[in-house]
Scaffold this motif. Structure first.
Motif, PDB file in Angstrom:
ATOM      1  N   GLU A  37       2.070   8.048  -9.224  1.00 37.75           N
ATOM      2  CA  GLU A  37       1.461   9.249  -8.681  1.00 37.75           C
ATOM      3  C   GLU A  37      -0.721   8.620  -9.885  1.00 37.75           C
ATOM      4  N   ALA A  38      -1.341   8.757  -9.128  1.00 39.45           N
ATOM      5  CA  ALA A  38      -2.711   8.532 -10.068  1.00 39.45           C
ATOM      6  C   ALA A  38      -3.167   9.126 -11.209  1.00 39.45           C
ATOM      7  N   SER A  80       2.017   1.705  -3.615  1.00 37.76           N
ATOM      8  CA  SER A  80       1.418   1.697  -4.464  1.00 37.76           C
ATOM      9  C   SER A  80       1.079   3.398  -4.053  1.00 37.76           C
ATOM     10  N   LYS A  81       1.125   4.178  -3.276  1.00 44.13           N
ATOM     11  CA  LYS A  81       0.816   6.182  -2.882  1.00 44.13           C
ATOM     12  C   LYS A  81       1.821   6.356  -3.640  1.00 44.13           C
ATOM     13  N   GLN A  82       3.385   5.687  -3.637  1.00 44.31           N
ATOM     14  CA  GLN A  82       3.738   6.946  -4.930  1.00 44.31           C
ATOM     15  C   GLN A  82       4.253   6.969  -5.888  1.00 44.31           C
ATOM     16  N   ILE A 140       0.988  -0.744   0.155  1.00 38.90           N
ATOM     17  CA  ILE A 140       0.203  -0.207  -0.317  1.00 38.90           C
ATOM     18  C   ILE A 140       0.593   1.017  -0.177  1.00 38.90           C
ATOM     19  N   GLU A 141       2.094   1.358   1.174  1.00 42.34           N
ATOM     20  CA  GLU A 141       2.974   2.345   0.728  1.00 42.34           C
ATOM     21  C   GLU A 141       3.461   2.839  -0.082  1.00 42.34           C
TER      22      GLU A 141
END
Length: 229
Positions: A16-17, A12-14, A9-10
């Motif tokens: 950019e959506a 994935s946060k990196q 999860i961490e």
């Protein structure tokens, strides 16, 4: 769907959506967000607009990556006589004929690549139910059924990878390790891209490559921009 862990999860946060990265950016990011405690494999995944029920739209082949895969391949060769000697001289790990067939029938599968001379395929064919599901069955399309066992062994040892579409038109290919330099991963990626593009069936209409992403063994995938397709 399996629950994702905190590290995933961490990582994935990196990403950019909504952003589609170019190859250089995507592969650098995959390396950055990898959290495995070992030298993870980096893989490219293609989704292709193919009807795999049509024989001409079932892609299968092999290519030697310019920078290898980072994994040492264990190669076995089914051959007799001089061809067996050639395979041994080229660096094959195990060489045999009927004895090798029997060994595999007994449950031994500790190898990555199987190569056979054409005259051995009658015996090797008996192993289809064992080798086929594991993607280890020698096949002329991947250069693993050949009289030139020297070339086949040397290429396998040098980093030859095979590609094959699944029923949904997906192709997954390893292109190296997280420890590789960015440039090496990009070169390997481009080699696979060129092969996929050249393999486009003439009968395919419209967009051929619909999606491409790269990821490490346990890490989240990074989508590439349309220009990278």
């Amino acid at each position: 769907m399996a629950k994702k862990g905190k590290k995933y999860i961490e990582a994935s946060k990196q990403i950019e959506a909504g952003k589609a990265y170019n190859a250089e950016e995507a592969l650098a990011l995959v390396k950055k967000i990898d959290f495995a405690k070992f030298d993870a494999t980096v893989e490219v995944a293609y989704n292709l607009n193919l009807d795999t029920k049509q024989a001409d739209q079932q892609l299968r082949g092999a290519v030697v990556l310019p920078n290898g895969t980072g994994k040492e391949q264990t190669v076995v060769v089914f051959a007799k006589g001089q061809k067996a000697k050639d395979a041994e001289a080229a660096g094959a790990d195990v060489v045999g004929d009927d004895d090798l067939v029997q060994r595999i029938q007994s449950g031994w599968l500790d190898f990555d690549v199987a190569i056979a001379t054409p005259d051995m395929m009658a015996q090797v064919g008996r192993l289809g139910r064992v080798l086929g599901p594991k993607g280890l069955m020698p096949n002329p399309k991947t250069g693993t059924v050949t009289m030139d066992v020297t070339k086949a062994v040397e290429e396998s040892k040098a980093g030859k990878v095979t590609y094959r579409t699944d029923k949904a038109g997906n192709v997954h290919v390893p292109i190296g390790k997280v420890s590789f330099e960015d440039k090496a991963l990009v070169e390997n990626f481009n080699t696979i891209k060129d092969v996929i593009l050249k393999a486009r069936p003439a009968s395919v209409k419209g967009q051929y490559i619909t999606h491409v992403s790269v990821a490490s063994t346990f890490g989240p995938s990074v989508t590439l921009a349309p220009a990278a397709l």
